[in-house]
Design a protein around this motif. Structure first.
Motif, short mmCIF file in Angstrom:
data_model
loop_
_atom_site.label_atom_id
_atom_site.label_comp_id
_atom_site.label_asym_id
_atom_site.label_seq_id
_atom_site.Cartn_x
_atom_site.Cartn_y
_atom_site.Cartn_z
N ASP A 45 0.88 -1.16 0.00
CA ASP A 45 0.00 0.00 0.00
C ASP A 45 0.92 1.21 0.00
O ASP A 45 1.78 1.34 0.88
N THR A 73 -2.24 2.36 -4.84
CA THR A 73 -3.17 3.00 -3.92
C THR A 73 -4.18 1.95 -3.48
O THR A 73 -4.77 1.28 -4.33
N THR A 75 -7.22 1.89 -1.52
CA THR A 75 -8.47 2.20 -0.84
C THR A 75 -9.51 1.17 -1.27
O THR A 75 -9.30 0.44 -2.24
N GLU A 76 -10.64 1.13 -0.58
CA GLU A 76 -11.66 0.12 -0.92
C GLU A 76 -12.07 0.19 -2.41
O GLU A 76 -12.15 -0.85 -3.06
N LYS A 265 -17.25 2.60 6.45
CA LYS A 265 -16.15 1.63 6.39
C LYS A 265 -16.58 0.25 6.86
O LYS A 265 -17.55 0.11 7.61
#
Ligand SMILES: NC(=O)c1ccc[n+]([C@@H]2O[C@H](COP(=O)([O-])OP(=O)(O)OC[C@H]3O[C@@H](n4cnc5c(N)ncnc54)[C@H](O)[C@@H]3O)[C@@H](O)[C@H]2O)c1
Ligand SMILES: [Zn+2]
Length: 364
Positions: A45, A73, A75-76, A265
């Motif tokens: 990450d 990157t 992120t979700e 989240k």
């Protein structure tokens, strides 16, 4: 501490989990034996790399040449096929072959994407995990579930491939934002609810120590959660039965993630999902009010949402659940807590009954 997950196959294989404050330092030595001559490709990450990359290189994590460290990157919304293709092409261009291995460094998104890639890259190469969020240390790095999301839902593409080794060092948690610590605590509370009342009491009594990231407190929750998960995975690696208990809170949780476009989240959604499952259980007379209150109270202590925003319709949640892969047949299927430390599997809840539960929690 070392936890081994003994798995089937011929010859039988083992997924090894190393947990401790000195694990970061031990990575080069442990890898040397485990890689067995394979070259390592590190998938980091990029946010974690900027915080911890220098230290990893100083500690001698093996990187012989450029191209062996690949950043992305994580992120979700990046947990999708496009990232898998991007990383796969980087691997090919860096010269990774069937005799290579992937080491994932980051949170659950990195672990799920890199693990998925490892399981399909040139028909599969070994994967190692270095989880750096609490959520990944207590849950996602263990057990071999890998995958990516589709716009239609979470984790709809994926594989089972056990990591060869997992290196868990609570030191990484020092730089984790509070909001992310909370996401991990939600999975810890889930583990405790599933099968560890002692862990539950520890979390109830030690939230300050955990919040301050005291190493002993972190190690306690990480070790207990890993032990519980590894026992369940060992008994049912491919989720044909018992492993389903680990989905407590995830039926509604995944629906909320999807319906909010991942603005909420994962851990927070799981917390709301656990409260929904417990509320249903209480309405069916299977869980006492006192235990439901303890669940809501522990979630509130951590600032987790225990109500559903009115902007989300109960019917939309029910529809999202029906399109999720956790469905069995036509009727809704739930893991329901019956008391702290015990859950049951329950199939056959009708949509109307469940809509009432969702509305009682604030859904529109
Ligand atoms: N495979 C499984 O069995 C399993 C189980 C549970 C959850 N999951 C998946 O895990 C994902 C969530 O994982 P997550 O919560 O770790 O999310 P994540 O990987 O997105 O990490 C959360 C954030 O923390 C940052 N971060 C990571 N380590 C850090 C550190 N040490 N210091 C500072 N910042 C750091 C990341 O850059 C990111 O912004 C979801 O996609 C979920 O579906 C998978
Ligand atoms: Zn989860």
């Amino acid at each position: 501490m070392k936890v081994d997950i003994a798995l089937g196959g011929t010859p039988p294989h083992v997924s090894e989990i190393f947990i401790g404050e000195d694990v970061m330092e031990a990575v080069p030595g442990a890898l040397e034996g485990a890689l067995g001559g394979r070259s390592a490709y590190w998938i980091w990450d990029e946010a974690v790399w900027s915080l911890w990359g220098r230290k990893a290189l100083d500690l001698g994590w093996p990187v012989q040449r450029e191209g062996q460290v690949i950043l992305f990157t994580a992120t979700e919304p990046d947990k999708r096929l496009a990232s898998v293709e991007f990383l796969a092409r980087r691997l090919v261009n860096a010269g990774a072959g069937r005799d290579s291995a992937i080491i994932a460094v980051g949170g659950g998104v990195t672990g799920d994407v890199a693990g998925f890639l490892a399981s399909i890259y040139m028909r599969g190469i070994p994967c190692f995990q270095v989880p750096t969020t609490l959520l990944a240390q207590v849950d996602s790095s263990i057990g071999g579930k890998t995958g990516v999301d589709l716009p239609e839902g979470k984790n709809l593409l994926g594989t089972f491939q056990q990591p060869k080794q997992v290196y868990i060092d609570p030191g990484f948690i020092a730089t984790l934002p509070d909001e992310e610590l909370r996401q991990g605590m939600s999975e810890v509370i889930k583990s405790a609810m599933i099968g560890d009342e002692v862990l539950w009491k520890f979390v109830e009594n030690s939230s300050d120590a955990i919040r301050k990231r005291e190493p002993d407190a972190l190690l306690r929750v990480i070790c207990a959660s890993c032990l519980l998960k590894s026992r369940i995975v060992q008994a049912d690696e491919k989720e044909s039965g018992r492993r389903r208990v680990l989905n407590l809170g995830h039926t509604v949780g995944h629906a909320l993630e999807k319906l909010t476009g991942f603005r909420l989240k994962h851990g927070d959604c799981v917390a709301t999902g656990m409260v929904a499952a417990a509320t249903l259980s209480h309405r069916l007379g299977k869980m006492q009010a006192e235990d439901l209150e303890r669940l809501e109270s522990i979630c509130r202590t951590w600032g987790m949402p225990v109500r559903i925003p009115a902007s989300i319709g109960s019917q939309a949640i029910v529809d999202a659940i029906h399109s999720d892969k956790k469905r069995i047949g036509e009727k809704l299927h739930f893991i329901m807590p019956v008391r702290i430390g015990k859950v049951i599997e329950f199939t056959g809840i009708d949509d109307g009954e469940f809509s009432k539960v969702l509305k009682s929690l604030g859904a529109g």
